[in-house]
Design a protein around this motif. Structure first.
Motif, mmCIF file in Angstrom:
data_model
loop_
_atom_site.group_PDB
_atom_site.id
_atom_site.type_symbol
_atom_site.label_atom_id
_atom_site.label_comp_id
_atom_site.label_asym_id
_atom_site.label_seq_id
_atom_site.Cartn_x
_atom_site.Cartn_y
_atom_site.Cartn_z
ATOM 1 N N VAL A 428 -30.732 18.323 -53.135
ATOM 2 C CA VAL A 428 -30.504 19.136 -54.260
ATOM 3 C C VAL A 428 -31.843 19.205 -54.991
ATOM 4 C CG1 VAL A 428 -29.194 19.666 -56.201
ATOM 5 C CG2 VAL A 428 -27.984 18.649 -54.313
ATOM 6 N N TRP A 429 -32.074 20.605 -55.158
ATOM 7 C CA TRP A 429 -33.670 20.861 -55.965
ATOM 8 C C TRP A 429 -33.127 21.033 -57.481
ATOM 9 C CZ3 TRP A 429 -38.705 21.909 -53.446
ATOM 10 C CH2 TRP A 429 -38.522 21.697 -52.171
ATOM 11 N N THR A 430 -33.843 20.485 -58.003
ATOM 12 C CA THR A 430 -33.877 20.765 -59.418
ATOM 13 C C THR A 430 -35.085 21.741 -60.108
ATOM 14 O OG1 THR A 430 -35.511 19.055 -60.230
ATOM 15 C CG2 THR A 430 -32.905 18.487 -60.312
ATOM 16 N N GLU A 479 -39.162 10.950 -62.439
ATOM 17 C CA GLU A 479 -37.893 11.067 -61.732
ATOM 18 C C GLU A 479 -37.317 9.756 -61.602
ATOM 19 O OE1 GLU A 479 -36.565 13.879 -60.118
ATOM 20 O OE2 GLU A 479 -37.708 14.971 -61.491
ATOM 21 N N SER A 480 -37.933 8.706 -61.592
ATOM 22 C CA SER A 480 -37.644 7.360 -61.384
ATOM 23 C C SER A 480 -36.442 7.067 -61.964
ATOM 24 C CB SER A 480 -38.717 6.404 -61.383
ATOM 25 O OG SER A 480 -38.915 6.371 -62.760
ATOM 26 N N ALA A 481 -36.252 7.932 -63.163
ATOM 27 C CA ALA A 481 -35.263 7.407 -64.179
ATOM 28 C C ALA A 481 -33.474 7.286 -63.536
ATOM 29 C CB ALA A 481 -35.185 8.140 -65.472
ATOM 30 N N VAL A 482 -33.622 8.303 -62.514
ATOM 31 C CA VAL A 482 -32.239 8.107 -61.900
ATOM 32 C C VAL A 482 -32.563 7.406 -60.637
ATOM 33 C CG1 VAL A 482 -31.379 10.422 -63.043
ATOM 34 C CG2 VAL A 482 -32.835 10.581 -61.206
ATOM 35 N N LYS A 483 -33.181 6.885 -60.346
ATOM 36 C CA LYS A 483 -33.231 6.050 -58.867
ATOM 37 C C LYS A 483 -31.958 5.252 -58.845
ATOM 38 C CE LYS A 483 -36.178 2.368 -59.872
ATOM 39 N NZ LYS A 483 -37.469 1.585 -59.974
ATOM 40 N N GLY A 484 -31.620 5.089 -57.680
ATOM 41 C CA GLY A 484 -30.538 4.190 -57.492
ATOM 42 C C GLY A 484 -29.059 4.544 -58.030
ATOM 43 N N ILE A 485 -29.032 5.702 -58.870
ATOM 44 C CA ILE A 485 -28.016 6.327 -59.430
ATOM 45 C C ILE A 485 -26.828 6.931 -58.334
ATOM 46 C CG2 ILE A 485 -26.730 7.364 -61.303
ATOM 47 C CD1 ILE A 485 -28.973 6.675 -63.196
ATOM 48 N N LYS A 489 -28.362 10.893 -56.087
ATOM 49 C CA LYS A 489 -28.984 10.343 -54.893
ATOM 50 C C LYS A 489 -29.489 11.486 -54.317
ATOM 51 C CE LYS A 489 -25.381 9.277 -51.361
ATOM 52 N NZ LYS A 489 -24.507 10.348 -51.814
ATOM 53 N N ASP A 490 -28.966 12.782 -54.162
ATOM 54 C CA ASP A 490 -29.246 13.924 -53.528
ATOM 55 C C ASP A 490 -30.608 14.558 -54.150
ATOM 56 O OD1 ASP A 490 -27.387 13.597 -51.509
ATOM 57 O OD2 ASP A 490 -25.830 15.034 -52.459
ATOM 58 N N GLN A 491 -30.655 14.369 -55.454
ATOM 59 C CA GLN A 491 -31.819 15.097 -56.228
ATOM 60 C C GLN A 491 -32.943 13.693 -55.943
ATOM 61 O OE1 GLN A 491 -28.758 14.921 -57.337
ATOM 62 N NE2 GLN A 491 -28.316 16.784 -58.265
ATOM 63 N N THR A 492 -32.662 12.634 -56.103
ATOM 64 C CA THR A 492 -33.855 11.597 -55.500
ATOM 65 C C THR A 492 -34.348 11.673 -54.376
ATOM 66 O OG1 THR A 492 -32.589 10.051 -57.143
ATOM 67 C CG2 THR A 492 -34.112 9.198 -55.788
ATOM 68 N N ALA A 497 -39.036 13.494 -51.037
ATOM 69 C CA ALA A 497 -39.356 14.329 -49.941
ATOM 70 C C ALA A 497 -40.738 15.178 -50.761
ATOM 71 C CB ALA A 497 -38.357 15.323 -49.547
ATOM 72 N N LEU A 498 -40.695 15.511 -51.918
ATOM 73 C CA LEU A 498 -41.942 16.033 -52.706
ATOM 74 C C LEU A 498 -43.045 15.348 -52.726
ATOM 75 C CD1 LEU A 498 -39.827 18.323 -54.893
ATOM 76 C CD2 LEU A 498 -41.352 19.133 -53.238
ATOM 77 N N GLU A 499 -42.596 14.101 -53.114
ATOM 78 C CA GLU A 499 -43.895 13.106 -53.177
ATOM 79 C C GLU A 499 -44.721 12.900 -51.947
ATOM 80 O OE1 GLU A 499 -43.830 9.513 -55.361
ATOM 81 O OE2 GLU A 499 -41.950 9.828 -55.900
ATOM 82 N N LEU A 500 -43.930 12.783 -50.742
ATOM 83 C CA LEU A 500 -44.515 12.864 -49.440
ATOM 84 C C LEU A 500 -45.182 14.057 -49.210
ATOM 85 C CD1 LEU A 500 -42.103 11.293 -47.126
ATOM 86 C CD2 LEU A 500 -44.282 10.492 -47.518
#
Ligand SMILES: [Zn+2]
Length: 607
Positions: A428-430, A479-485, A489-492, A497-500
């Motif tokens: 999912v894109w924000t 973005e790391s604030a929601v990592k692992g939640i 996960k679809d946003q993370t 992918a964008l960092e890549l």
């Protein structure tokens, strides 16, 4: 309100590079010493990056340079070293070529003027054309000789105060104001050969009435890319009533003209270089199977010059006049790129005084890209920049290792941990995701402009490359604030992918400036070394194996490179070898838990 941009007629005939052979010259270095960082950061790195970028854009561009053997500095250096000028020239010419290779600068043509059998005859013919034009002719003018030895004094043999700006200068050209002098007009002249004040004599040399070429030079300056600083120098020079430039000088080192009345004189090495460029094109053409001839320059040739400001007079004012005389039917289309002096701890780098950091002191296969990045950043564009020892180490440690490598390793570790070491499919894109992608696009167009022919600036290119990393690290941190939640996960995975995509953009767009780093980064992202300039920011194809976590891009000597680990048998979240590698690379205790912890958290700074 709409802002309209209009273009004037200047440069209206400016053809695109696409279909033309583009010859990119860096000033042939003088073989009176090796190359130092001042040289390397100026014309040589400039021309190399320029050519690499143009080739990625599909342009047929070549880097042409050589060894300017017949400089009077070579004679002076040979005397100091107790050798013949030819020996000195051959020795340093080979050293210079080796240093360029260490810098990953491999010119397509490297002419050694004293060693090329066809060079002398070609040069003499060029000079005869100048004489046949009627403009270059013998003329008697005041000159200086040493009071004790009677030796003719010019260039490195004489110094004094510049008749135009008053600053201390050597003979014939002032490095401060860029204006030529004729030695006899120096205030308080001093000979390098004895303490007695030089004696003024009248001497007949071949001479060019350059003041007659004001309109020709101005027309030439409207055709290509000519920095304002060069146009201003021309305006200053042509304000003089007369500008008689001797083009032969008494010397035994160089090429004597065939003409009568020049006994004991050689063709001055600076007018010589005007021919040298054409000779370089012919030599390159012979190897490529192209019929390019020095005595018949072509209208479709595009020439691009890279040089330091102290060479401006020769390249941008004298040579256009000489070409007008030697080849009246040729309208040379030349772009000029000029750099200022790089200072070392407040004073000019100097080969003859050996005040320098030499290329060989700092360059090696594992430092070359860091040096190229550092010099791109420090290069003197439009102003003199100062280089302090230790500054390079700071940029290496804080920027390239502390920011670039840290972000890339951390990204790799997260992909290994959460996505089994493969590029994730975006979910999912924000709004922030699309904004970040747009920002990367802005960085790409800024880089395209700062590496391009019109707006070329390595200062800006280096800043923009670093900007990609800064943007990505900032985005990652937010973005790391929601990592692992689980809910997000679809946003993370979109964020990852964008960092890549940012890492891939860095690999492709760093290629002209940092070719080795670019190839290694591309390899770690599952791609071949970048060959084409990117048209857009793209995602790494989902499922691509990503090998970023353990890469040492900067600062490692060969024996510090980690051993290649065995290929993982399955896509386990974090394999034992990676755990061990993280511990050993970061010098952590064997029992330190590393799973599910970011490299930053583990003290990545310790690298
Ligand atoms: Zn001056």
């Amino acid at each position: 309100m709409e802002v309209r941009v209009t273009t004037s007629t200047d440069g209206a005939a400016r053809d695109r590079f696409d279909a033309r052979p583009v010859f990119v010259f860096s000033t042939p270095p003088t073989p009176n010493g090796d190359l130092h960082l001042g040289h390397l950061s100026g014309p040589y790195l400039g021309a190399d990056v320029f050519v690499r970028f143009q080739r990625m854009r599909g342009v047929t561009a070549w880097h042409v340079t050589g060894s300017d053997d017949y400089q009077s500095y070579v004679v002076e250096c040979a005397r100091r070293e107790g050798r013949e000028p030819a020996e000195t020239a051959a020795n340093y010419s080979a050293e210079i070529a080796a240093t360029l290779r260490l810098m990953d600068i491999e010119p397509d043509q490297y002419t050694v003027t004293d060693a090329d059998p066809a060079y002398r005859d070609g040069l003499r013919e060029f000079f005869s054309r100048l004489v046949r034009s009627g403009s270059v002719a013998p003329r008697e003018d005041p000159a200086l000789v040493d009071a004790a030895t009677g030796a003719y004094l010019y260039e490195v043999e004489v110094s004094g105060d510049c008749p135009h700006c008053g600053d201390p200068t050597g003979g014939n050209i002032c490095e401060e104001c860029g204006e030529p002098n004729v030695c006899a007009d120096l205030a308080e002249p001093r000979s390098a050969q004895s303490d007695a004040p030089p004696r003024q004599v009248n001497l007949t040399r071949h001479s060019l009435p350059l003041h007659e070429f004001r309109a020709d030079v101005a027309a030439h300056h409207r055709l290509g890319r000519v920095p304002a600083r060069l146009k201003e120098l021309a305006a200053r020079l042509f304000a003089r009533d007369r500008l008689d430039i001797p083009v032969t000088h008494p010397s035994t080192w160089g090429v004597p003209p065939l003409e009568q009345g020049a006994d004991g004189q050689v063709i001055w090495v600076w007018p010589e270089m005007a021919y040298g460029f054409l000779h370089g094109i012919e030599s390159l053409g012979r190897r490529l199977g192209r019929d390019w001839r020095a005595d018949s320059p072509q209208a479709d040739w595009k020439i691009v010059h890279f040089f330091g400001y102290d060479n401006s007079f020769y390249h941008a004012i004298l040579y256009p006049a000489l070409y007008r005389l030697a080849h009246p039917d040729w309208n040379p289309d030349i772009d000029y790129h000029v750099n200022e002096f790089l200072l070392l701890e407040g004073a000019k780098f100097s080969t003859s005084r050996r005040h320098a950091i030499w290329g060989k002191e700092i360059l090696g296969p594992h430092s070359v890209d860091a040096v190229r990045f550092f010099l791109s950043r420090a290069r003197s564009e439009g102003r003199r920049t100062n280089f302090e020892r230790g500054e390079y180490d700071t940029v290496l440690k804080e920027t390239l290792i502390g920011a670039w490598q840290r972000w890339l390793n951390d990204l790799g570790a997260r992909i290994a941990e959460r996505h089994g070491g493969a590029a994730p499919e975006p979910g999912v894109w924000t709004p922030e995701h699309t904004a970040f992608l747009r920002r990367l696009g802005t960085r790409l167009s800024a880089l395209t402009d700062s590496l391009g022919a019109d707006g070329f600036s390595l200062n800006q290119a280096a800043e923009t490359l670093d900007g990609i990393v800064q943007d990505a690290a900032r985005f990652s941190s937010l973005e790391s604030a929601v990592k692992g939640i689980e809910d997000w996960k679809d946003q993370t995975r979109t964020a990852t992918a964008l960092e890549l995509a940012a890492a891939q953009l860095l690999a492709r767009s760093a290629a002209p400036v940092m070719p080795r780093f670019a190839a290694r980064l591309a390899g770690a992202l599952g791609a071949p070394p970048p060959a084409d300039w990117p048209q857009a920011v793209t995602l790494v194809p989902p499922g691509t194996r990503i090998d970023l976590a353990r890469q040492v891009f900067f600062g490692a000597e060969p024996d510090e490179q980690p051993q290649a680990p065995p290929a993982p048998a399955a896509a386990a979240p974090l394999l034992p070898w990676l755990r061990g590698l993280v511990r050993s690379t970061l010098q952590l205790a064997d029992d330190e838990p590393v799973d599910h912890r970011g490299l930053v958290e583990l003290g990545m700074e310790s690298l």
